[in-house]
Write a protein that holds these residues in place. Sequence first.
Motif, PDB file in Angstrom:
ATOM      1  N   ARG B 303      32.569  49.697  44.359  1.00  0.00           N
ATOM      2  CA  ARG B 303      33.761  48.874  44.185  1.00  0.00           C
ATOM      3  C   ARG B 303      33.472  47.812  43.125  1.00  0.00           C
ATOM      4  N   ARG B 306      33.309  49.285  39.646  1.00  0.00           N
ATOM      5  CA  ARG B 306      34.634  49.639  39.126  1.00  0.00           C
ATOM      6  C   ARG B 306      35.398  48.398  38.704  1.00  0.00           C
ATOM      7  N   SER B 307      35.380  47.380  39.557  1.00  0.00           N
ATOM      8  CA  SER B 307      36.257  46.250  39.320  1.00  0.00           C
ATOM      9  C   SER B 307      35.575  45.125  38.554  1.00  0.00           C
ATOM     10  N   SER B 309      33.627  42.981  39.885  1.00  0.00           N
ATOM     11  CA  SER B 309      33.369  41.843  40.764  1.00  0.00           C
ATOM     12  C   SER B 309      31.901  41.834  41.156  1.00  0.00           C
ATOM     13  N   ARG B 393      36.085  39.872  35.197  1.00  0.00           N
ATOM     14  CA  ARG B 393      36.948  41.017  35.523  1.00  0.00           C
ATOM     15  C   ARG B 393      37.783  41.344  34.299  1.00  0.00           C
ATOM     16  N   ARG B 395      40.635  42.415  32.586  1.00  0.00           N
ATOM     17  CA  ARG B 395      41.992  42.613  33.096  1.00  0.00           C
ATOM     18  C   ARG B 395      42.579  43.963  32.736  1.00  0.00           C
ATOM     19  N   GLU B 397      41.292  46.718  32.164  1.00  0.00           N
ATOM     20  CA  GLU B 397      40.743  47.842  32.930  1.00  0.00           C
ATOM     21  C   GLU B 397      41.333  47.886  34.331  1.00  0.00           C
ATOM     22  N   LYS B 398      41.439  46.666  34.877  1.00  0.00           N
ATOM     23  CA  LYS B 398      41.961  46.597  36.219  1.00  0.00           C
ATOM     24  C   LYS B 398      43.374  47.190  36.264  1.00  0.00           C
ATOM     25  N   SER B 401      43.262  50.874  36.136  1.00  0.00           N
ATOM     26  CA  SER B 401      42.968  51.591  37.373  1.00  0.00           C
ATOM     27  C   SER B 401      44.171  51.547  38.311  1.00  0.00           C
ATOM     28  N   LYS B 402      44.873  50.418  38.242  1.00  0.00           N
ATOM     29  CA  LYS B 402      46.056  50.318  39.087  1.00  0.00           C
ATOM     30  C   LYS B 402      47.093  51.343  38.656  1.00  0.00           C
TER      31      LYS B 402
END
Lengths: 233, 418
Positions: B303, B306-307, B309, B393, B395, B397-398, B401-402
């Motif tokens: 996780r 991927r993110s 964090s 993070r 952004r 990329e996030k 993925s969303k």
Amino acid sequence: MSESIRTIKETNMENVFECEYIDGTVRLCTKNFAPGYSVYGERLIKYNGTEYREWNAFRSKLAGAIMKGLKENPVKKNTKVLYLGAASGTTPSHISDIVEKDGKVYGVEFSARVVRELILVAQRRPNLFPILADARFPQSYMPLVEDADVLYVDIAQPDQTDIAIYNARTFLKSDGYLLLAIKARSIDVTKDPSEIFKAEAQKLEKSDFDVKQVINLDPYDKDHAMVLARFKG
Amino acid sequence: MMKLYLVEHAIGSFGFDENGKLIDYVLNPKDIGRVVELLLQHENGEPFPSALELINKVKPEEIVIENEAEIQKLQVKATVKPHHEGAKIFRQSLAKFALESKFASTEDELYTYLYQLAFEYTRRKLRSAAQKRDLLAIQAVRAMDDIDKSINLFSERLREWYSLHFPELDKLLEDHETYAKIVSTFGYRDSITLEGLKSINIDEHTAKRIVDAASKSIGADISEDDINSIQQLSNTILSLFTIRNNLSDYIESVMKEVAPNVTSLVGSNLGARLLSLAGSLEELSKMPASTIQVLGAEKALFRALRSGSRPPKHGIIFQFPAIHSAPRWQRGKIARALAAKLAIAARVDNYSGRYIGDQLAEQLNKRIEEIKTKYEQPPPRKPAQSEKLGERRSRPEKRKSKERYKSKKNNRNEKRRR
């Protein structure tokens, strides 16, 4: 600790010593081939600049046999010993002490568990070769050993005498000696130990051995005997 | 007609005639690793290459060998006779032959070589023996986890069930084993006595409360049949506890043998769990410390990857007392130190079998002490941190993925619609 020692003197067996304490007790000991290291918690004794290791007759069947009147000890300086059932190296370490640098002890042991400890003992003793192998199949360690003056067998197997004979025929020099520790209880629990000793000795006689002595190891080891035999093959 | 008496030894293959005269020989390579391999193959009836070469050179019509298993692997007519004339002569004066064949220049050199060879041979065999047993330890620890799950499941059921008869007991006893023991020993709540409770090792205070509660219980009366069925369940739970204890002893003994160094660092249970997560001792020994540190926290780790964090500080090694009992800000540091030592321990366990556990544990404890004194106070809170975190993070990329998730969902919905 050396203050409590009165004397250390060689017995009539080569490189086997007797140590007399101030209080009169007498114990066997051998010259430590790996000075400073104790193998199984035995006492180290400094005497006249040499270090000796006490040889506990309750822990080692060879010492027990000597205490109970072994007539002749074939394990001497410079002898080559094939030791089957070396276990964690208690007796092999003393044999390694006795044969010294030019003697060799090939210690064969099958249980991986105790070989770990045997290896630690052998690490300090360049004359002790640890071999993890099954004594029933001599061909597996054949390329690693040479012919022996003494075959020492201490394996708790029902057919231990046959294994000893087979190994003697493969590795023992003629006129070499066999020291066979018989554990009556692992051959047959129902029979009387002395009968078993007799039967096993007869087996040896039939297979080109001249049985010199059968020693009952009681009280050092109950229901155990040490057989000294000479190989005529 | 020529007969060749073949002797195969670690130093090479030697051929004798029937009178015990040396005809010819071929030496083995003086390479311990290679010879150990040859020896292991030899046990399965594979002749030494040097032996085959010797046979090729001498071209005997018949040979006499010592190892029966080799018969089919040889192209020549062979008979078996352990300790034949040649073998006797060779092995009685091994040193002489080694020197004459120039395998070694001194007796000392020969025996030093043979000593190292015996060591390496034994170590190799030890390793393969231990490697098989690590799988046993792994299965055992997994079995123990399964049993724990079953114990929990059955115990919950037992509490619900027996609570129909004696609801107050549930709150009085936390421990599943004691609870099951009471049900098994006494059955009806009225048969519970103070003396009886004491005899199954329940402390005086709790025992009194139980007896008191039993006399005033609001539970329903039930028949003997009912009690018997409930007791069958509680007996099962108790026997599961017995199995669990035996397994735990077993795991301890196997782990001490298979991975003594890992065990000395983290104990047999956690050690076995690490092996279980890695798959085997060999796998564990190949892992970098950073992987060992997060074994068992894969979900959190991926996780984080991927993110973007923060990654987890510890996986299963959180169970190590020095980690979970430490203040939060020290945990990561201790986990890192422990994982590094574990990596060393696993490698030593797998590749040499030497015992260095005491030194490792001592070094680790020293480091933990150091961390505890150096970082006694929690780090000051940085107000900027939250912003920084946001920057880390990425952004786009996030969002990506969303979006990907959304589009997947849409696809699925579409499919469904179709």
